[in-house]
Write an enzyme that holds these catalytic residues in place. Structure first.
Site: not given
Ligand SMILES: *Cc1c(COP(=O)(O)O)cnc(C)c1O
Length: 402
Positions: A93, A115, A382
């Site tokens: 993020k 948000e 992610s």
């Molecule tokens: C917010 C989040 C997501 C989902 O958001 P995308 O915009 O689809 O990437 C996925 N993995 C993590 C660790 C997140 O914090």
């Protein structure tokens, strides 16, 4: 130039998807943002400052890690993990939050709002607000505040005000509504740091551009290490920002398959999941025309996922378009599959993944065994799982880790 670089058009359309479905009061703000962003991306000083912050504050480049024991365990394709979990604040993020705070400063704004679902985007926004001395307000569903209490405390330590949203399901969709309401009221002083590749133009394009560094690095790293491109990319899809960030650099590489993984929740029946491409339909929600979970009358349906960050009724417009073109495919993983993957990655690789990212790992666990040992998968990790430990302990160990 190929077709993938020609989208979106000037009004933010990815084929039939995207656009700008907002109240009149926000059109000026969106146009200002679009103009400022167009200028900034051509400005060498902006690019240099962003590059420096990504390297020294955010922690880029992230490693592309060969998951040797997971590869052995599954007995098929070679598995690499793109380690966005190692970034400052613990998830991808911040790539986007840092870019947008620089834009907010260029536009002379003094206050930022956002948000958040899992709290990762709230933490990233609170972090960049603290770093640049902005007032910061985060809207978060009351239900999410409970399941992500650790991140709520982090945001507060970073100086942000966290506002609980109790309307409707009290999760991400309602938090976005409140953030948009605030923005309409305070648009002169305030920039809305939207947290995913979603919403009205220019957000889906701009957020994608701030995350494309993930795929740019991964492409370079795999070529250096394996001297060839991967066979499969996979990433979880909430709004779609980490997935498009990984996919974008590979769109012209025809032989690289891409699979986005949505939240299958308790299974694909109404209200039990957040897999928009399983039983969803075309509609308009929160600024964009896209694929979403709604009934015959267009009424948005309730969603469920064990991971707050994937628990959203709509998906980013570029993913809809890539799916129509057949360039990317979309599958889902259930809560149970994601929880199994969470455990497996922790035990086999010594990495505790976010429950969101665990959906991508679940997909790897499903498909890797049927692939050949000379084939390569890159999965986007992610985020890290610290924020989910308490929730996972309750479900998997039957104990309270607090
Ligand atoms: C917010 C989040 C997501 C989902 O958001 P995308 O915009 O689809 O990437 C996925 N993995 C993590 C660790 C997140 O914090």
């Amino acid at each position: 130039m190929t077709k993938f670089e020609t989208v979106p058009d000037a009004r933010g359309h990815f084929g039939p998807y995207g656009g700008m479905f907002v109240p009149e009061t926000l059109m000026t703000a969106l146009q200002q943002l679009e103009a400022e962003y167009a200028e900034a991306r051509r400005d060498p000083a902006f690019r240099e400052e962003l590059r420096d912050l990504l390297a020294n504050f955010v922690g880029r480049p992230t490693p592309l890690y060969f998951a040797e024991r997971l590869t052995e365990r599954l007995g098929g394709a070679k598995i690499y993990l793109k380690r966005e979990d190692l970034l400052h604040t613990g998830a991808h993020k911040i790539n986007n939050a840092i870019g947008q705070i620089l834009l907010a400063r260029r536009m002379g704004k003094t206050r930022v709002i956002a948000e958040t679902g899992a709290g990762q985007h709230g933490v990233a926004t609170a972090t960049v607000a603290a770093r640049f001395g902005f007032e910061c307000v985060i809207y978060m569903g009351a239900v999410d505040m409970e399941r992500q209490a650790l991140n709520v405390a982090r945001m507060r330590f970073l100086g942000a005000q966290v506002v609980p949203v109790t309307a409707g399901q009290a999760t991400l969709k309602e938090a976005v509504n409140e953030a948009m309401r605030d923005w309409v009221t305070n648009v002169r002083s305030t920039h809305y740091i939207l947290g995913t590749a979603y919403g009205a133009h220019p957000y889906p394009m701009m957020v994608r551009d701030f995350h494309r560094v993930i795929g740019d690095e991964a492409r370079r790293q795999i070529l250096q290490r394996e001297e060839r491109l991967p066979d499969l990319l996979t990433a979880c899809v909430g709004g779609g920002s980490n997935a498009i960030g990984l996919f974008y650099a590979f769109l012209n590489d025809e032989n690289v398959r891409m699979v986005g993984v949505e939240a299958g929740g308790r299974g694909i029946s109404r209200g039990e999941h957040a897999a928009r491409f399983q039983g969803g339909r075309l509609g308009v929600l929160q600024g964009a025309r896209t694929w979403l979970l709604a009934d015959e009358d267009g009424q948005v349906e309730g969603t469920h996922s064990v991971s707050a960050g994937l628990d959203y009724a709509a998906v980013g417009p570029e993913h809809c378009w890539l799916r129509d073109l057949g360039r990317a495919e979309y599958d889902f993983a259930t809560d149970d599959e994601a929880l199994d993957a969470f455990r497996t990655l922790a035990e086999v690789e010594g990495i505790i993944p976010a429950l969101e990212s665990s959906h991508a790992i679940a997909h790897v666990i499903k498909v890797a065994p049927a692939m050949r040992p000379d084939q390569i998968i890159i999965a986007n990790l992610s985020g890290r799982g610290d924020k989910d430990v308490n929730q996972a302990a309750k479900i998997l160990l039957g104990v309270d880790a607090e």
